[in-house]
Scaffold this motif. Structure first.
Motif, PDB file in Angstrom:
ATOM      1  N   ILE A 121       0.880  -1.170   0.000  1.00  0.00           N
ATOM      2  CA  ILE A 121       0.000   0.000   0.000  1.00  0.00           C
ATOM      3  C   ILE A 121       0.912   1.211   0.000  1.00  0.00           C
ATOM      4  CG2 ILE A 121      -1.767   1.261   1.280  1.00  0.00           C
ATOM      5  CD1 ILE A 121      -2.550  -1.421   2.563  1.00  0.00           C
ATOM      6  N   ARG A 122       0.772   2.055  -1.002  1.00  0.00           N
ATOM      7  CA  ARG A 122       1.714   3.148  -1.177  1.00  0.00           C
ATOM      8  C   ARG A 122       1.012   4.505  -1.150  1.00  0.00           C
ATOM      9  NH1 ARG A 122       6.576   1.405  -2.781  1.00  0.00           N
ATOM     10  NH2 ARG A 122       7.149   3.432  -3.593  1.00  0.00           N
ATOM     11  N   ASP A 123       1.685   5.451  -0.514  1.00  0.00           N
ATOM     12  CA  ASP A 123       1.266   6.847  -0.539  1.00  0.00           C
ATOM     13  C   ASP A 123       2.395   7.620  -1.199  1.00  0.00           C
ATOM     14  OD1 ASP A 123       0.148   9.319  -0.124  1.00  0.00           O
ATOM     15  OD2 ASP A 123       0.769   9.468   1.970  1.00  0.00           O
ATOM     16  N   THR A 127       5.884   3.424   1.207  1.00  0.00           N
ATOM     17  CA  THR A 127       5.097   2.222   1.446  1.00  0.00           C
ATOM     18  C   THR A 127       4.580   2.273   2.876  1.00  0.00           C
ATOM     19  OG1 THR A 127       6.414   0.915  -0.110  1.00  0.00           O
ATOM     20  CG2 THR A 127       5.121  -0.295   1.507  1.00  0.00           C
ATOM     21  N   ILE A 128       3.267   2.332   3.037  1.00  0.00           N
ATOM     22  CA  ILE A 128       2.682   2.518   4.364  1.00  0.00           C
ATOM     23  C   ILE A 128       1.943   1.283   4.855  1.00  0.00           C
ATOM     24  CG2 ILE A 128       2.505   5.001   4.100  1.00  0.00           C
ATOM     25  CD1 ILE A 128      -0.411   4.686   3.377  1.00  0.00           C
ATOM     26  N   GLN A 160      -5.237   1.093  -3.107  1.00  0.00           N
ATOM     27  CA  GLN A 160      -5.184   2.534  -3.328  1.00  0.00           C
ATOM     28  C   GLN A 160      -6.123   3.266  -2.359  1.00  0.00           C
ATOM     29  OE1 GLN A 160      -5.650   3.537  -7.540  1.00  0.00           O
ATOM     30  NE2 GLN A 160      -4.756   1.561  -8.058  1.00  0.00           N
ATOM     31  N   ALA A 163      -4.714   3.295   1.106  1.00  0.00           N
ATOM     32  CA  ALA A 163      -3.724   4.359   1.267  1.00  0.00           C
ATOM     33  C   ALA A 163      -4.402   5.683   1.599  1.00  0.00           C
ATOM     34  CB  ALA A 163      -2.894   4.496  -0.010  1.00  0.00           C
ATOM     35  N   THR A 167      -3.904   7.696   5.129  1.00  0.00           N
ATOM     36  CA  THR A 167      -3.417   9.081   5.095  1.00  0.00           C
ATOM     37  C   THR A 167      -4.401  10.009   5.792  1.00  0.00           C
ATOM     38  OG1 THR A 167      -2.264   8.651   3.004  1.00  0.00           O
ATOM     39  CG2 THR A 167      -2.677  10.948   3.586  1.00  0.00           C
TER      40      THR A 167
END
Length: 381
Positions: A121-123, A127-128, A160, A163, A167
């Motif tokens: 899982i990317r922001d 990678t978060i 997505q 993420a 956030t």
């Protein structure tokens, strides 16, 4: 072109709606994980959010019972396939995760898994988290992964949105932290301007009374009466400040949500499994809600710090027109009478005072080796 069943689209919609409705990240993640498992027809699903120490700040699973989860033990570390997703940043689709050279095994109580689909899982560039599924429920030839490229695409969409949810939750938490800091600063100024000034006046008046005791007892008596009045005013100011320090979460989220959040934090921070169940409880007067929260905090502290518990369960329910809080642990337990004789109260006196102060009662059941149950019952709710 393939078409997904309506139930699948409904599950995706439910996941996205949940993310738009809630700010509690764990609830959102649970929805994502459950939806991913349902949509891709897998036995198991999980989502991990790493911390900065080689472990996970949050780890949500679906398909594993509470009993299984407890038997598995502490949260996994960032190694093997999990590390590859978190640090390598690419999707992993495997026919048998156990045969991958990066596989490092799992605890004896861990469910057996074969085909595997996971992705980071990317922001932006960060990678978060990692979202993964195991054991596709479908016939598959030996050595072939049951998860398809279409499954991979769907999981990517959910990742997505995960993420975005993570956030948003981080921004929300930071906003609350800033609000709390500002509130503390405001209260500090008020305490300085009000209470500190009264205490200063009290000290000067007491000094004047001491100087007058021998030569003018009548005036000294008047000064001492003024000391008593100033002390009473200072106590009132302090009480008003304490009322303002009531946990913000209670006012914003209510007792059930505040308890659930605090339990989730402790569950992540300790190796012991900490769970919460709250059903059918309505809003209570502020003083009662705060007393229930403080008693829960004290009981959890005892269970996690002193009892060496493996599982701590917090429940908040209604019973015969009353609200009942129970904090039960499977720790070493103690003999309540012996604890009182030794002068070690483990906060029990404070908890009883809080309960009686809002018209409730507190009971303690414990014995060496038998765990402990703290129950607080208050009318209403």
């Amino acid at each position: 072109m393939s078409h997904r069943p309506p139930s699948g689209l409904a599950a995706v919609s439910a996941a996205l709606l949940a993310m738009s409705r809630h700010l509690e990240v764990r609830d959102v993640l649970k929805t994502i994980v459950a939806s991913a498992r349902e949509l891709l027809d897998a036995e198991y699903a999980a989502l991990g959010v790493p911390d900065d120490h080689g472990g996970f700040a949050q780890f949500v699973v679906d398909g594993v019972s509470d009993e299984q989860w407890k038997a598995i033990g502490p949260l996994p570390r960032q190694h093997g396939i999990l590390a590859a997703m978190l640090h390598g940043g690419k999707t992993e689709r495997l026919a048998d995760v156990r045969k991958d050279p990066r596989f490092e095994g799992w605890p004896s109580a861990h469910p057996d898994m074969s085909d595997f689909l996971g992705l980071p899982i990317r922001d932006g560039d960060e990678t978060i988290g990692a979202l993964f599924l195991a054991n596709k429920r479908c016939p598959k030839p030996e050595g072939v992964c049951g998860f398809t490229a279409e499954d991979e695409e769907l999981l990517s969409i959910l990742a997505q949105h995960a993420a975005i949810a993570l956030t948003n939750a981080r921004l929300y938490e930071r906003s609350r932290e800033l609000t709390i800091a500002e509130e503390r600063s405001r209260l500090a100024h008020e305490l300085h301007d009000a209470v500190s000034q009264k205490l200063f006046s009290l000290r000067l008046t007491a000094q004047a009374a001491a100087a007058l005791v021998d030569r003018d007892p009548a005036r000294a008596k008047g000064e001492l009466q003024q000391v008593a009045a100033l002390a009473a005013e200072a106590v009132d100011e302090l009480r008003a400040a304490v009322v303002e320090l009531r946990p913000a979460g209670l006012d914003e989220d209510g007792l059930v949500a505040t308890l659930r959040t605090q339990v989730q934090v402790l569950d992540r921070a300790h190796t012991a499994r900490v769970t919460f169940t709250g059903t059918g409880v309505r809003a209570l007067p502020a003083a009662q809600e705060e007393a229930l929260l403080r008693v829960t905090q004290e009981a959890l502290h005892n269970a996690l710090r002193h009892a060496d518990a493996g599982h701590v369960e917090v429940t908040l329910t209604r019973r015969d027109g009353a609200t009942v809080l129970r904090v039960t642990d499977d720790g070493r337990g103690f003999e309540p009478a012996a604890t009182r004789r030794a002068g070690r109260h483990l906060g029990l006196v404070s908890m009883r005072d809080r309960a009686s102060g809002v018209g409730g009662r507190l009971t303690v059941e414990s014995a060496p080796g038998k765990g402990t149950t703290i129950e607080m019952e208050i009318p209403g709710g």
